[in-house]
Design a protein around this motif. Structure first.
Motif, PDB file in Angstrom:
ATOM      1  N   SER A  24      43.436  31.646  42.505  1.00 21.29           N
ATOM      2  CA  SER A  24      42.026  31.348  42.257  1.00 21.29           C
ATOM      3  C   SER A  24      41.182  31.577  43.514  1.00 21.29           C
ATOM      4  O   SER A  24      39.968  31.675  43.421  1.00 21.29           O
ATOM      5  CB  SER A  24      41.872  29.906  41.756  1.00 21.29           C
ATOM      6  OG  SER A  24      42.127  29.008  42.817  1.00 21.29           O
ATOM      7  N   PHE A  25      41.823  31.637  44.672  1.00 19.19           N
ATOM      8  CA  PHE A  25      41.058  31.900  45.902  1.00 19.19           C
ATOM      9  C   PHE A  25      41.134  33.360  46.331  1.00 19.19           C
ATOM     10  O   PHE A  25      40.779  33.709  47.437  1.00 19.19           O
ATOM     11  CB  PHE A  25      41.559  31.001  47.035  1.00 19.19           C
ATOM     12  CG  PHE A  25      41.213  29.553  46.831  1.00 19.19           C
ATOM     13  CD1 PHE A  25      39.889  29.128  46.970  1.00 19.19           C
ATOM     14  CD2 PHE A  25      42.177  28.632  46.475  1.00 19.19           C
ATOM     15  CE1 PHE A  25      39.566  27.800  46.770  1.00 19.19           C
ATOM     16  CE2 PHE A  25      41.846  27.312  46.270  1.00 19.19           C
ATOM     17  CZ  PHE A  25      40.539  26.892  46.413  1.00 19.19           C
ATOM     18  N   LYS A  26      41.661  34.211  45.441  1.00 18.05           N
ATOM     19  CA  LYS A  26      41.831  35.623  45.817  1.00 18.05           C
ATOM     20  C   LYS A  26      41.058  36.527  44.867  1.00 18.05           C
ATOM     21  O   LYS A  26      40.791  36.152  43.726  1.00 18.05           O
ATOM     22  CB  LYS A  26      43.318  35.987  45.696  1.00 18.05           C
ATOM     23  CG  LYS A  26      44.113  35.584  46.912  1.00 18.05           C
ATOM     24  CD  LYS A  26      45.515  36.133  46.831  1.00 18.05           C
ATOM     25  CE  LYS A  26      46.142  36.051  48.212  1.00 18.05           C
ATOM     26  NZ  LYS A  26      47.473  36.634  48.198  1.00 18.05           N
ATOM     27  N   ARG A  27      40.755  37.702  45.361  1.00 24.00           N
ATOM     28  CA  ARG A  27      40.255  38.723  44.451  1.00 24.00           C
ATOM     29  C   ARG A  27      41.476  39.524  44.066  1.00 24.00           C
ATOM     30  O   ARG A  27      42.074  40.221  44.897  1.00 24.00           O
ATOM     31  CB  ARG A  27      39.229  39.589  45.188  1.00 24.00           C
ATOM     32  CG  ARG A  27      38.534  40.574  44.284  1.00 24.00           C
ATOM     33  CD  ARG A  27      37.247  41.081  44.940  1.00 24.00           C
ATOM     34  NE  ARG A  27      36.717  42.228  44.223  1.00 24.00           N
ATOM     35  CZ  ARG A  27      36.083  42.124  43.048  1.00 24.00           C
ATOM     36  NH1 ARG A  27      35.885  40.941  42.501  1.00 24.00           N
ATOM     37  NH2 ARG A  27      35.636  43.207  42.425  1.00 24.00           N
ATOM     38  N   TYR A  28      41.890  39.401  42.794  1.00 20.18           N
ATOM     39  CA  TYR A  28      43.165  39.981  42.389  1.00 20.18           C
ATOM     40  C   TYR A  28      42.976  40.698  41.061  1.00 20.18           C
ATOM     41  O   TYR A  28      42.789  40.075  40.022  1.00 20.18           O
ATOM     42  CB  TYR A  28      44.212  38.866  42.268  1.00 20.18           C
ATOM     43  CG  TYR A  28      45.617  39.363  42.026  1.00 20.18           C
ATOM     44  CD1 TYR A  28      46.277  40.129  43.010  1.00 20.18           C
ATOM     45  CD2 TYR A  28      46.301  39.080  40.851  1.00 20.18           C
ATOM     46  CE1 TYR A  28      47.559  40.586  42.794  1.00 20.18           C
ATOM     47  CE2 TYR A  28      47.585  39.533  40.637  1.00 20.18           C
ATOM     48  CZ  TYR A  28      48.218  40.288  41.614  1.00 20.18           C
ATOM     49  OH  TYR A  28      49.490  40.751  41.407  1.00 20.18           O
ATOM     50  N   LEU A  29      42.955  42.049  41.130  1.00 20.25           N
ATOM     51  CA  LEU A  29      42.709  42.847  39.926  1.00 20.25           C
ATOM     52  C   LEU A  29      43.907  43.761  39.725  1.00 20.25           C
ATOM     53  O   LEU A  29      43.969  44.830  40.343  1.00 20.25           O
ATOM     54  CB  LEU A  29      41.448  43.702  40.104  1.00 20.25           C
ATOM     55  CG  LEU A  29      40.192  42.950  40.568  1.00 20.25           C
ATOM     56  CD1 LEU A  29      39.130  43.934  41.054  1.00 20.25           C
ATOM     57  CD2 LEU A  29      39.641  42.107  39.444  1.00 20.25           C
ATOM     58  N   PRO A  30      44.877  43.395  38.905  1.00 22.89           N
ATOM     59  CA  PRO A  30      46.146  44.126  38.814  1.00 22.89           C
ATOM     60  C   PRO A  30      45.983  45.619  38.562  1.00 22.89           C
ATOM     61  O   PRO A  30      46.675  46.436  39.153  1.00 22.89           O
ATOM     62  CB  PRO A  30      46.860  43.456  37.644  1.00 22.89           C
ATOM     63  CG  PRO A  30      46.218  42.134  37.514  1.00 22.89           C
ATOM     64  CD  PRO A  30      44.815  42.263  38.010  1.00 22.89           C
ATOM     65  N   MET A  31      45.039  46.063  37.708  1.00 25.28           N
ATOM     66  CA  MET A  31      44.931  47.481  37.374  1.00 25.28           C
ATOM     67  C   MET A  31      43.936  48.211  38.280  1.00 25.28           C
ATOM     68  O   MET A  31      43.774  49.405  38.192  1.00 25.28           O
ATOM     69  CB  MET A  31      44.449  47.659  35.930  1.00 25.28           C
ATOM     70  CG  MET A  31      45.222  46.856  34.920  1.00 25.28           C
ATOM     71  SD  MET A  31      46.909  47.445  34.728  1.00 25.28           S
ATOM     72  CE  MET A  31      46.699  48.406  33.249  1.00 25.28           C
ATOM     73  N   ARG A  32      43.174  47.420  39.070  1.00 25.81           N
ATOM     74  CA  ARG A  32      42.112  48.067  39.853  1.00 25.81           C
ATOM     75  C   ARG A  32      42.265  47.706  41.328  1.00 25.81           C
ATOM     76  O   ARG A  32      41.367  47.144  41.935  1.00 25.81           O
ATOM     77  CB  ARG A  32      40.741  47.627  39.337  1.00 25.81           C
ATOM     78  CG  ARG A  32      40.402  48.203  37.987  1.00 25.81           C
ATOM     79  CD  ARG A  32      39.133  47.599  37.432  1.00 25.81           C
ATOM     80  NE  ARG A  32      39.366  46.287  36.852  1.00 25.81           N
ATOM     81  CZ  ARG A  32      38.447  45.333  36.776  1.00 25.81           C
ATOM     82  NH1 ARG A  32      37.245  45.536  37.266  1.00 25.81           N
ATOM     83  NH2 ARG A  32      38.736  44.171  36.235  1.00 25.81           N
TER      84      ARG A  32
END
Ligand SMILES: Nc1ncnc2c1ncn2[C@@H]1O[C@H](COP(=O)(O)OP(=O)(O)OP(=O)(O)O)[C@@H](O)[C@H]1O
Ligand SMILES: [Mg+2]
Lengths: 334, 288
Positions: free
Chosen positions: B36-44
């Protein structure tokens, strides 16, 4: 006002007839006690009077009015249950006031009556408690309080003291007797306890398998039991019943002699036997005597100081004027 | 477990289960909090580093957030109301001696054995279909225009489906509670002049209070997480997007794990507020 008349009342559960046709009148202001062995229909009879069970046939009249088809609440009777049946989530005050609240009585009058009942029953300090926080005797008094405030035509008690210990039972017995003297309201009281029946009742009703065996004052029943069943049931310890040759001497099939009507002696007497057990109660001593040739055991009551022991041979003499005589059918011979 | 030795033994025996349970709970929870504290976009681009509270701010500020909280509470509240009220009535009915009692009881409990996905599909296709559904036929029989339930009355429809699933649970618990009511209390009340309604209000209902709070508590926990019913029926459209569903959309449809995790943490907070609130009520009922 509370004259209760049962007229040819019967009750069956399915095929089982619990109460065969039964007639009974309880006068206004009377303290009537129902006694009988377990399962003889005492509670059923009480519930029929209360209206919690419907009669199978017959009629119940309260103060001359046919109450057979009247709902319990409208019969003007109050019942005290063996389990007390208090409302666990209400305070003592609310429990006692419940019938008044249901009757739509105004608050001031409710409070007045509850306070009065509480002071009569020594419950004033407990009014804000819940039933779970009370002792058995206090709960019993709350249940009685809930019955009193309605000012019913009659009180119905179903073994109200059987959950209490001996000392408390005696205390409550006196309180209920006193209450009856003060209120002069009809009370019907079911019990197993000889002492309760003998001490409280104006009238004892002895039941067996739904039949009334005898109705009368405690002393009538003690002095002149109408048959062998009543003879054996009323009185503690039980009356000695002797059949055979000894009874024939008195022109009877069976004779009955109460333990307290036999005198004992070490040297001579009409009967003799060997002491099997002697129970010393302090005030009295009970001897259970074997090998008398009369019955299995003869029970004798003697003074507390009489000191025969197990194995002693003793002699006994019945008081001639209080020998009860019964015929082949077990009925009393006058 | 009175002695010291037996207590130590007990702790040792319990340890594996406790550790397993703790791991089971703690690992996903910690991962949710971390993501929740990360910018995490698996496909992008995958893990794009720490972003502080940005996900939390975005999740709350999204136009979908408050409506989602609202529909969550509506579903929970609606289902609780229906199941408790009908549950009490059904329990009283089932407590009456009647012919075929055993079979009737089993029938009443049956819906609880049907999987949520299956029951939602059955409701959707068999009852609520605007063309071939039983309701549509019923409506046409009376000359009315069939309602397309899941789009025109989507919220009531979902509440209906979920209530149908949970009613057996409520009924079962309340029935056992009713059976434990001392019949002499009811008889005493009857002699005291209480009408059947008064007896229900003053005797039966207070007796059921504890069972009702337990039903409310347990159901709330499960109802906050309902998902299959929405996924199968409306897919979150027509105002039925709950918090759980919103999180699902953020993670799987928008492929934004960080944002979804922040939503997950909000859901945990909401559930805890509700639970605390309910525990208070239960606590109050339990001291009585
Ligand atoms: N609801 C009922 N259905 C069927 N039989 C019943 C029912 N209630 C009582 N009985 C039967 O009626 C008989 C009398 O029961 P009752 O409870 O009146 O006895 P009792 O004299 O009060 O006994 P106790 O002294 O043990 O309380 C018993 O044989 C009992 O099994
Ligand atoms: Mg009884």
């Amino acid at each position: 006002m509370g004259r209760i008349v049962l007229d040819q009342v019967t009750k069956s559960f399915g095929d089982v007839t619990v109460i065969p046709p039964l007639d009974l009148t309880i006068e206004d202001g009377e303290f009537a006690v129902f006694v009988g062995p377990s399962g003889c229909g005492k509670s059923t009879l009480l519930r029929l009077i209360a209206g919690l069970e419907d009669v199978t046939s017959g009629a119940i009249r309260i103060d001359g009015q046919d109450a057979t088809d009247i709902v319990p609440a409208k019969r003007g009777l109050a019942m005290v249950f063996q389990s007390y049946a208090l409302y666990p989530h209400m305070s003592v005050r609310k429990n006692i006031a419940f019938p008044l609240r249901m009757a739509g009585m105004d608050r001031a009058e409710q409070d007045r009556r509850v306070d009065l009942a509480a002071s009569v029953l020594n419950l004033t300090d407990y009014l804000e408690r819940r039933p779970g926080q009370l002792s058995g005797g206090q709960r019993q008094r709350v249940a009685i309080g809930r019955a009193i405030v309605r000012e019913p035509a009659a009180f119905l008690f179903d073994e109200p003291l059987s959950n209490l210990d001996a000392a408390l039972r005696m205390g409550m017995r006196l309180e209920i007797s006193e209450l009856h003297k003060r209120l002069e309201t009809t009370m019907i009281y079911v019990t197993h306890d000889q002492v309760e029946a003998m001490t409280m009742a104006d009238k004892i009703v002895v039941l067996r398998a739904g039949h009334i065996e005898q109705v009368g004052s405690p002393l009538d029943l003690y002095r002149a039991p109408r048959n062998l069943f009543v003879a054996g049931f009323i009185g503690s310890p039980k009356m000695n019943l002797i059949a055979g040759a000894e009874a024939a001497k008195h022109d009877a099939h069976t004779i009955g002699v109460r333990p307290e009507h036999i005198t004992v002696s070490a040297t001579d007497g009409e009967w003799s036997g060997v002491v099997a057990v002697s129970e010393h109660l302090g005030s009295d001593t009970f001897f259970h005597v074997h090998d008398t040739g009369l019955a299995d055991t003869i029970t004798v009551r003697a003074d507390g100081e009489v000191g025969f022991r197990h194995g002693d041979r003793i002699h006994m003499t019945p008081r001639a004027d209080v020998i009860h005589r019964f015929d082949e059918q077990g009925l009393r011979i006058a | 477990m009175a002695t010291k030795a037996s207590r130590t033994a007990a702790r040792l025996m319990l340890a594996p289960a406790v550790i397993l349970l703790l791991g089971w709970m703690m690992v996903p929870l910690t991962m949710t909090v971390i993501f929740s504290f990360k910018r995490y976009l698996p496909m992008r681009g995958g893990d794009l580093g720490w972003v502080g509270f940005e996900n939390y701010v975005r999740f709350v500020n999204s136009s979908a957030f408050w409506p989602a909280v609202q529909s969550t509470l509506m579903i929970v509240g609606g289902v609780l109301l229906i199941t408790v009220v009908l549950g009490v009535l059904l329990a009283i009915l089932l407590d009456q001696p009647m012919w075929g009692q055993g079979i009737v009881r089993i029938l009443v409990i049956a819906p609880f054995f049907v999987m949520p996905t299956v029951s939602a599909l059955v409701w959707k296709n068999m009852f609520m279909d605007p063309v071939n559904g039983l309701f549509a036929h019923l409506w046409r029989f009376f000359g009315a225009t069939p309602v397309s339930w899941l789009s025109e009355a989507s919220m009531p429809s979902i509440i209906l489906i979920v209530s149908w699933q949970w009613l057996p649970f409520a009924t079962l618990i309340l029935l056992t509670a009713i059976q434990s009511l001392d019949s002499e209390q009811l008889e005493a009340a009857e002699m005291d002049g209480a009408s059947p309604l008064s007896r229900f209000i003053y005797i039966t209902l207070p007796h059921l209070a504890r069972a009702i709070t337990i039903v409310v508590l347990i159901q709330t926990i499960f109802l906050l997480a309902i998902f299959a019913e929405i996924f199968v029926t409306t897919q979150g459209a027509f105002g039925t997007r709950t918090l759980t569903y919103l999180i699902f959309q953020r993670v799987l449809e928008s492929q934004n794990v960080g944002l979804g995790s922040a939503g997950g943490v909000y859901a945990i907070i909401l559930a805890n507020i509700l639970a605390l609130f309910l525990m208070r009520i239960v606590g109050k009922n339990l001291d009585r």
